[in-house]
Design a protein around this motif. Structure first.
Motif, PDB file in Angstrom:
ATOM      1  N   LEU A  11     -48.231  28.990  -2.329  1.00 56.17           N
ATOM      2  CA  LEU A  11     -47.058  29.415  -3.107  1.00 56.17           C
ATOM      3  C   LEU A  11     -46.456  28.300  -3.950  1.00 56.17           C
ATOM      4  O   LEU A  11     -45.932  28.559  -5.015  1.00 56.17           O
ATOM      5  N   ARG A  25     -43.689  39.951  -9.193  1.00 54.01           N
ATOM      6  CA  ARG A  25     -44.565  39.936 -10.370  1.00 54.01           C
ATOM      7  C   ARG A  25     -44.595  41.313 -11.020  1.00 54.01           C
ATOM      8  O   ARG A  25     -44.617  41.441 -12.239  1.00 54.01           O
ATOM      9  N   SER A  62     -41.652  26.743  -3.598  1.00 56.90           N
ATOM     10  CA  SER A  62     -41.489  27.650  -4.738  1.00 56.90           C
ATOM     11  C   SER A  62     -40.036  28.121  -4.790  1.00 56.90           C
ATOM     12  O   SER A  62     -39.281  27.978  -3.821  1.00 56.90           O
ATOM     13  N   THR A  89     -43.745  37.925  -3.391  1.00 56.24           N
ATOM     14  CA  THR A  89     -44.363  37.291  -4.562  1.00 56.24           C
ATOM     15  C   THR A  89     -45.046  38.340  -5.425  1.00 56.24           C
ATOM     16  O   THR A  89     -44.843  38.391  -6.644  1.00 56.24           O
TER      17      THR A  89
END
Length: 192
Positions: A86, A124, A94, A120
């Motif tokens: 990450l 996105r 992150s 994550t």
């Protein structure tokens, strides 16, 4: 689709967190076991081994998936991201990991890697989620420690920061000048 015999030992090549990696395993080996035992990616946790708890979630080809329900041979040639990747290319955590830390969105940490990988992927695909949408996405994960409110707060904070928007932030209720946010009767975040 390729067929394998039960006694075969196969070489699996994939891209793990941006690095070309390979290892050998039996065709029946789960991706979670291959990642942990053959490639050393021990951040991928195994909880239920039935795809229910979400602790084993990794991103396969950019999409969150349960590594305990995926055979390693199915990931041949794929790009696989685990929690270890990450902060790839960064010195620190992150932005999502930092938000989890700031918002106390983990306790024992067992489920955290899988939740981070789902978040994550989700951010996105949906960079501006509502609280209800985040809660729906998290419904695929079991966390016995946190109660999810701080996880939701961390995801919403990350989304707001990525979009350049102000966010409510979090402060300990005992902090000086704390106006605070907190859950209402239904567990939804509200300003105090």
């Amino acid at each position: 689709m390729k067929t394998y015999r039960k006694d075969d030992v196969v070489r699996i090549e994939l891209v793990l967190n941006g690095q070309q990696r390979s290892g050998t395993c039996e065709p029946r080996t789960l991706l979670s076991d291959f990642l942990r035992h053959e490639l050393g990616a021990t951040g991928t946790h195994v909880g239920c081994e039935h795809g229910v708890c979400g602790a084993c979630t990794v991103n396969i080809g950019g999409v969150a998936g349960r590594s305990c329900m995926t055979l390693a041979v199915q990931a041949e040639g794929c790009s696989v991201e685990t929690v270890e990747g990450l902060n790839r290319g960064q010195q620190d955590l992150s932005d999502l990991q930092q938000a989890f830390r700031r918002n106390h969105a983990l306790q024992c940490g067992f489920c955290t890697a899988g939740i981070l990988m789902s978040c994550t992927d989700y951010l996105r695909r949906n960079p501006d989620p509502s609280e209800d949408e985040v809660r729906e996405m998290l419904s695929g994960h079991l966390c016995r420690c946190t109660g999810y409110t701080n996880i939701v707060r961390a995801v919403l904070e990350t989304a707001a920061e990525r979009l350049g928007r102000p966010h409510a932030g979090w402060a300990h209720p005992d902090a000086p000048g704390h106006a605070g946010t907190g859950p209402d009767e239904q567990g939804r975040l509200v300003n105090a």
